[in-house]
Design a protein around this motif. Sequence first.
Motif, mmCIF file in Angstrom:
data_model
loop_
_atom_site.group_PDB
_atom_site.id
_atom_site.type_symbol
_atom_site.label_atom_id
_atom_site.label_comp_id
_atom_site.label_asym_id
_atom_site.label_seq_id
_atom_site.Cartn_x
_atom_site.Cartn_y
_atom_site.Cartn_z
ATOM 1 N N PRO A 247 0.752 -1.157 0.390
ATOM 2 C CA PRO A 247 0.187 0.341 -0.199
ATOM 3 C C PRO A 247 1.370 1.293 -0.196
ATOM 4 N N LYS A 248 0.258 1.874 -0.519
ATOM 5 C CA LYS A 248 1.477 3.147 -0.407
ATOM 6 C C LYS A 248 1.282 4.148 0.688
ATOM 7 N N THR A 249 0.841 3.799 1.426
ATOM 8 C CA THR A 249 1.070 4.649 2.978
ATOM 9 C C THR A 249 2.353 3.172 3.566
ATOM 10 N N SER A 250 2.307 2.104 2.893
ATOM 11 C CA SER A 250 3.414 1.357 3.997
ATOM 12 C C SER A 250 4.815 1.934 3.707
ATOM 13 N N ASN A 251 5.263 1.821 4.966
ATOM 14 C CA ASN A 251 6.851 2.417 5.172
ATOM 15 C C ASN A 251 7.191 1.689 6.066
#
Lengths: 548, 294
Positions: A337-341
């Motif tokens: 997901p784009k928010t995953s870091n």
Amino acid sequence: MQSIIAALSWEYFARNRWMLLWFPLLANIPALCMLVPLQCISPDSSFMVSPLLIGIQATLILSIVLVVCFGVLQSQGSLKRLYRLPISTLQIASCYFWSGAVLVGAHVALILWLWKVLLPIDWPIAGPVVFSVVCWCVLQPVLRGESRSLWWIVLAGLIVMALFIWLLAGHGIPLQKGGMLTTQIHYWTELTPTDWLITVASLSLAYWLTTLRIAYDRCGRRNSSLLERIEWVWERIDSRWFSASWSFKSPIQAYSWYDFLHRFVTIPILVTLGVILSWMIAVLMGVVQQDYGTFMRIAIGGTYLSTGLQVYSALLFGFLGLFGGSLARFESPDRKPKTSNSTPFEMCSFTDTLPISFQDKATAFLRSSGAATLISSAVILISYALIAMVAWVSGDSIPSNELKFIKSWEYLGILTALSTVLTFVFTNLKFSIFPTLMQIDHWIWTFSLLAILLACRMPFGFCTAAAFSILVLVALVSSTIESQLHSDLWLGTAIGIWGLGSCVALAWCYLYGNELGSIGMLLVSSFIGLSMLPFFSTAATIRRARTT
Amino acid sequence: MSDHVIDIEHLSRSFGKTQALQDVSLRVPRGGVYGLIGSNGAGKTTLIKHILGSHYAQGGSVSVFGLDPVTDPVGVLGRIGYMSEDRDIPAWMRVQEIIGFTRSFYPAWDTGYAAELLELFELDPKQKIQCLSRGQAARVCLLLALSHRPELLVLDEPSSGLDPVIRRDILTAIVKTTSDDGRTVLFSSHLLDEVERLADRVAILHEGRILLDQPLETIFESFHRVTLHFEDAQLEAPGLEGAIQSQGNGRDWTYVYCGEKEQLTQAAKGLRAQIVAQGPLSLDDIFVCHVQRS
């Protein structure tokens, strides 16, 4: 750059040269663990080329193929980054599909060739290489393209299962009782026309499906599978039932809840699914064949396999956790997901900035891993209890003539206890073994003892087990001292853990010392030690990891 | 009690060969809004991570509320509301779940205020984070950072992903309210008009060094754009003490000048030049001047 292909190839190798080296090296570890001790304990060199090793070879091949495929997939990363480049979808799909296949095949061929050179084994290369290429290709349609559902894990599992059946067939192992013990089994020395047909058909179909999925993904079109639709409906129901009043009694409880769902929930789910599936098949087959033995065999065998699944999934996800992955959001590159870091130790910037002490966080981690371990073990025990109840009601016992490897109910109990310990150890891998491996002084003690034992001409197997035990003991003692220096653990609790661990290890050795032998006793004691280690080392590891 | 919420002394930090922060000294006074501006890679996020205790100081010291954020993270983080640049919140949770989860870590959590913000930000509590747009995720982060009414609000690029309405009206209102309550806001931003609108004090960070750290009023009073007319045509810009940038040709030269107006008049006389135009500079101009000069 000469061409798009040249540019992409340059980008790929410049970014991934180390990863492409590390994963094949990692793939050698299972072989190293199995073949080197076998070579040392085998009575003569003929043992290493005997058909008795076929089962081990098949398992090792599956293991290296999966590790190598995972490595190549990770190195390729998400194809989304290419969607905005002026390249056709066919070019994207072809480039990564076929280059991946070649890389996987080359890696596997190289590894097998190395084994052949370094060890006295004469295992074929062609069959496993073709198998690895097919493995890579048939997994591509599942792993490429965005999907918001986690059902792809089930699909990938089913595909791997089907591939394993093909691998067994390649070795002439029938899917019947005593399959491994039949005389027809052989190494996969030659590829039959059926093998070639399977290869060509699966590669063509996989290539077409992969291209289609990438094309759909590129234009933002969702091609939901039936399973995804079912999950979508479930999501709607779940959302309707969802309670808006969420509260936790303490930060530890909140963090345990988060950690359990974030990292460990997959283990009990997998085990429960395994047990339910084996029961369904057992009942179905028992009813169809009107045979009590068939029912018992499948039910016990399925639960037995679920025990293996529990340990294996804990090991797999334990390793994944070391690199910042997690169980619940175990994403393929295209699903991140784009928010995953994610960062090592699961500490994203959000959870990292919550005001929770290292001690409380450690308690939360231990609770969540303990809960995952206990729930999955409880499911297995319940399954065995139900089987025992059925056996008791029908006045029969385990059909031991058909399941020779299961000697008694006690054996199953011991096995479940052992798998519980191992699962707990593996789920806490990054808080126990990993920090230990990073400490040079631990290795000094270990190698010193190993050198002394070898100098005393002790057997190699014993020396290795003793060195491992010393490594664990040194780690345990130093972690205990560190935990007391930082007041991570109350002294009474520390004494209690040491007392309990020692009692369990002594009881185990006293009760099963004869069966285990000296090496077995050392290994069991080491694993009990490893299960104690996270209680002392988790807070210290979190403390070290939080601040860079 | 110290007047400074954040006290950074000679902080240095490098990552491999890259020097991220070099001898940074910074004091953030209690109350008010502190704006941290800098170009990409200037070290803003690294500095913020030191304040949060995620990075230890390789050189120098960092103190927040008089505490060391590395050794006492609970004491520091419990009083900070932080909104990260990457909006890295667990994607699998629902909005209400993450609110409930975060609430348990802050004894001072204001449930009423959280509900108020939830309504203000038009967020659906049943929605999953992974289904939210970047702007909505930013709003969730802002809600989580604000709801325990922190003594220090740290916002790393708060405007990133927020639409102009939220950015201009709501964010401004929140920051101002927080500051008016006597609490402190530290925020980093690329949007200099926003910093100009919100901040009381500004620090310019460039290549890991603090180029300027002054109250906004003082900055605007100190920096002027001035055009001088010389008697003779000049091939190069004549040296004007206090000038940080010059541009022009012939007899007319325009300077960006830093200093008192009287000093400027004296300096112009000394150069036998006349001040023909004089005007204020925007924060944008001041920032560009400093960065170019450095």
